[in-house]
Motif scaffolding. Structure first.
Motif, mmCIF file in Angstrom:
data_model
loop_
_atom_site.group_PDB
_atom_site.id
_atom_site.type_symbol
_atom_site.label_atom_id
_atom_site.label_comp_id
_atom_site.label_asym_id
_atom_site.label_seq_id
_atom_site.Cartn_x
_atom_site.Cartn_y
_atom_site.Cartn_z
ATOM 1 N N SER A 9 52.204 33.308 68.963
ATOM 2 C CA SER A 9 51.079 33.685 70.049
ATOM 3 C C SER A 9 50.258 34.218 69.681
ATOM 4 N N CYS A 10 49.228 34.542 70.322
ATOM 5 C CA CYS A 10 47.990 35.658 69.737
ATOM 6 C C CYS A 10 48.653 36.912 70.357
ATOM 7 N N HIS A 11 47.867 38.128 70.262
ATOM 8 C CA HIS A 11 48.196 39.354 70.180
ATOM 9 C C HIS A 11 48.658 39.796 71.916
ATOM 10 N N CYS A 12 47.660 39.091 72.815
ATOM 11 C CA CYS A 12 47.719 39.496 74.181
ATOM 12 C C CYS A 12 48.962 38.372 74.876
ATOM 13 N N GLY A 80 40.879 38.183 71.056
ATOM 14 C CA GLY A 80 40.016 37.752 69.711
ATOM 15 C C GLY A 80 40.779 37.268 68.777
ATOM 16 N N ILE A 81 42.057 37.307 68.691
ATOM 17 C CA ILE A 81 42.933 37.001 67.453
ATOM 18 C C ILE A 81 42.935 35.892 67.199
ATOM 19 N N TYR A 82 42.781 35.351 65.660
ATOM 20 C CA TYR A 82 42.547 34.119 65.304
ATOM 21 C C TYR A 82 44.009 33.606 65.219
ATOM 22 N N GLY A 95 45.631 26.006 58.879
ATOM 23 C CA GLY A 95 46.024 27.149 58.501
ATOM 24 C C GLY A 95 46.270 27.850 59.440
ATOM 25 N N VAL A 96 47.450 28.482 59.636
ATOM 26 C CA VAL A 96 47.956 29.451 60.593
ATOM 27 C C VAL A 96 48.274 30.739 60.063
ATOM 28 N N ASN A 97 47.655 31.503 61.024
ATOM 29 C CA ASN A 97 47.855 32.940 60.930
ATOM 30 C C ASN A 97 49.061 33.474 61.007
ATOM 31 N N VAL A 98 49.961 33.975 59.811
ATOM 32 C CA VAL A 98 51.287 34.353 59.914
ATOM 33 C C VAL A 98 51.626 35.350 60.929
ATOM 34 N N ALA A 99 50.604 36.337 61.113
ATOM 35 C CA ALA A 99 50.839 37.348 61.968
ATOM 36 C C ALA A 99 51.242 36.785 63.549
ATOM 37 N N CYS A 100 50.654 35.441 63.695
ATOM 38 C CA CYS A 100 51.047 35.026 64.973
ATOM 39 C C CYS A 100 52.293 34.610 65.391
ATOM 40 N N ILE A 101 53.003 34.293 64.094
ATOM 41 C CA ILE A 101 54.381 33.723 64.453
ATOM 42 C C ILE A 101 55.353 34.851 64.463
ATOM 43 N N GLU A 102 56.219 34.606 65.628
ATOM 44 C CA GLU A 102 57.213 35.606 65.774
ATOM 45 C C GLU A 102 57.966 36.016 64.826
ATOM 46 N N GLY A 103 58.211 37.347 64.703
ATOM 47 C CA GLY A 103 59.113 37.829 63.728
ATOM 48 C C GLY A 103 58.558 37.783 62.258
ATOM 49 N N ILE A 104 57.387 37.461 62.077
ATOM 50 C CA ILE A 104 56.796 37.397 60.684
ATOM 51 C C ILE A 104 55.451 38.475 60.831
ATOM 52 N N SER A 105 55.416 39.129 59.523
ATOM 53 C CA SER A 105 54.073 40.006 59.255
ATOM 54 C C SER A 105 53.683 39.400 58.042
ATOM 55 N N PRO A 106 52.324 39.700 57.805
ATOM 56 C CA PRO A 106 51.703 39.538 56.545
ATOM 57 C C PRO A 106 52.376 40.551 55.412
ATOM 58 N N PHE A 107 52.929 41.689 55.897
ATOM 59 C CA PHE A 107 53.522 42.387 55.009
ATOM 60 C C PHE A 107 55.029 42.042 54.557
ATOM 61 N N ASP A 108 55.537 40.930 55.132
ATOM 62 C CA ASP A 108 56.706 40.485 54.574
ATOM 63 C C ASP A 108 56.621 39.894 53.224
#
Length: 142
Positions: A9-12, A80-82, A95-108
């Motif tokens: 999902s997006c941020h909101c 506004g989230i990509y 291409g899918v923003n990993v930060a939108c995937i539940e439980g995943i962070s780019p910092f993983d």
């Protein structure tokens, strides 16, 4: 064989979707150095065009195209989230923003390849990996 459906999902939360990643799953993670991706800063993974299903908020997705108008970038019009984009380099993929995937962070991910979007393969350049972003967590004092 397709991977499992991942909630995203997006941020909101206005845009909710599922993602089935391409073969290779999270091993397809990367960033791009083109002008848009440099500013956007997202880490992405690959999904086939059939791999994304928007469950809620389709009407809240807005698109952005630039330069050749071939890549279609989708954003939540509320926060506004990509979320994802149809690639110019491979129009059969998102291409899918990993930060939108539940439980995943780019910092993983300790290391993320950076691909050459400045010298795009669709323009006749060699493209490929031009660098690597590294993430090293700082140990906290005890």
């Amino acid at each position: 064989m397709m991977s499992q459906k991942l909630a995203a999902s997006c941020h909101c939360g206005s845009v909710k979707f599922t993602v089935e990643l391409s073969e290779g799953g999270f091993d397809t993670i990367r960033r791009c150095n083109c002008s848009f991706c440099r500013m956007r800063g997202a880490v992405v993974v690959s999904a086939p065009l059939t791999g994304i299903t928007v469950l809620e908020g389709q009407e809240r997705l807005t698109e952005y195209r630039f330069n050749t108008q071939q890549a279609v970038h989708f954003f939540c019009s509320v926060c506004g989230i990509y979320t994802f984009h149809q690639r110019r380099s491979n129009p059969e993929q998102y291409g899918v923003n990993v930060a939108c995937i539940e439980g995943i962070s780019p910092f993983d991910f300790a290391s993320v390849d950076v691909t050459d979007g400045v010298h795009h393969p669709s323009d006749g350049s060699s493209g490929g990996v031009v660098g690597r972003l590294l993430y090293r967590p700082v140990e906290k004092d005890k």
